[in-house]
Design a protein around this motif. Structure first.
Motif, short mmCIF file in Angstrom:
data_model
loop_
_atom_site.label_atom_id
_atom_site.label_comp_id
_atom_site.label_asym_id
_atom_site.label_seq_id
_atom_site.Cartn_x
_atom_site.Cartn_y
_atom_site.Cartn_z
N ASN A 131 -5.19 -5.48 10.06
CA ASN A 131 -4.40 -4.31 9.67
C ASN A 131 -5.11 -3.51 8.58
O ASN A 131 -5.01 -2.29 8.54
CB ASN A 131 -3.02 -4.73 9.17
CG ASN A 131 -2.16 -5.30 10.27
OD1 ASN A 131 -2.47 -5.19 11.45
ND2 ASN A 131 -1.07 -5.94 9.87
N ASN A 132 -5.81 -4.22 7.68
CA ASN A 132 -6.52 -3.58 6.57
C ASN A 132 -7.84 -4.29 6.31
O ASN A 132 -7.94 -5.51 6.43
CB ASN A 132 -5.68 -3.67 5.29
CG ASN A 132 -4.32 -3.06 5.46
OD1 ASN A 132 -4.18 -1.85 5.58
ND2 ASN A 132 -3.30 -3.89 5.49
N ASP A 137 -10.81 -4.13 3.20
CA ASP A 137 -11.20 -3.60 1.89
C ASP A 137 -12.60 -4.12 1.58
O ASP A 137 -12.79 -5.32 1.35
CB ASP A 137 -10.20 -4.07 0.82
CG ASP A 137 -10.46 -3.46 -0.54
OD1 ASP A 137 -11.57 -2.96 -0.79
OD2 ASP A 137 -9.54 -3.49 -1.37
N THR A 173 -7.59 1.28 7.03
CA THR A 173 -6.27 0.87 7.49
C THR A 173 -6.11 1.31 8.93
O THR A 173 -6.73 2.29 9.36
CB THR A 173 -5.15 1.48 6.62
OG1 THR A 173 -5.28 2.89 6.59
CG2 THR A 173 -5.18 0.94 5.21
#
Length: 167
Positions: free
Chosen positions: A100-101, A103, A79
């Motif tokens: 922004n993120n 994963d 993040t």
């Protein structure tokens, strides 16, 4: 596998991240970390000015949550404001991405970029939107906009240079 595969996810045109990076040591720096060293499946969380370097891979984030299992990294959740990824490619050139993120799930071989995603492969093209998913096993890239927005893709002809204004 390591975080290197994160960058392979952003290929707008067929190209692969520097494969030799996988055999390089991974160096992590941050303002603080909290790692569970006794539990193989426990988290290792790095916070504040996180930087991950492995070969030509350079990742910068506000936070990195690294999950392990069976002696290997299973999942990495990054993040930031934003997360920034840069890496050289085997075929030459480089790739830059921000989101922004991020994963990265090694179990499913899937990388999901969310929030203000911008991916640039100089000389090849760009992609941007709210959510971009890359399946490393199949090579499939899927994109979606945020809040009804659209995915933007620009594929450059061979030898063309991108206009800085995006026109």
């Amino acid at each position: 596998m390591t975080l290197l595969a994160l960058v392979a996810a952003v290929a707008v045109a067929p190209a692969w991240a520097k494969s030799s990076d996988r055999s390089q040591p991974m160096d992590l720096t941050s303002n603080s970390n909290d790692c569970s060293v006794g539990d193989d499946g426990g988290p290792c969380v790095f916070t504040g000015n996180v930087r991950i370097v492995q070969g030509t891979l350079d990742v910068r984030a506000a936070k990195a949550d690294v999950r392990r299992g069976g002696g290997d990294i299973q999942k990495v959740i990054l993040t930031g404001s934003p997360v920034r990824l840069k890496q050289d490619l085997d075929g030459g050139g480089s790739i830059d991405a921000t989101a922004n993120n991020v994963d990265y799930n090694l179990q499913t071989e899937t990388v999901v970029f969310t929030g203000n995603v911008e991916i640039d492969q100089p000389g090849r093209g760009t992609m941007g939107g709210g959510r971009i998913v890359y399946n490393m096993a199949t090579g499939r890239v899927q994109g979606g906009g945020e809040e009804g927005g659209q995915v933007r893709t620009r594929i450059l002809p061979r030898g063309a240079k991108a206009d800085q204004d995006g026109n």
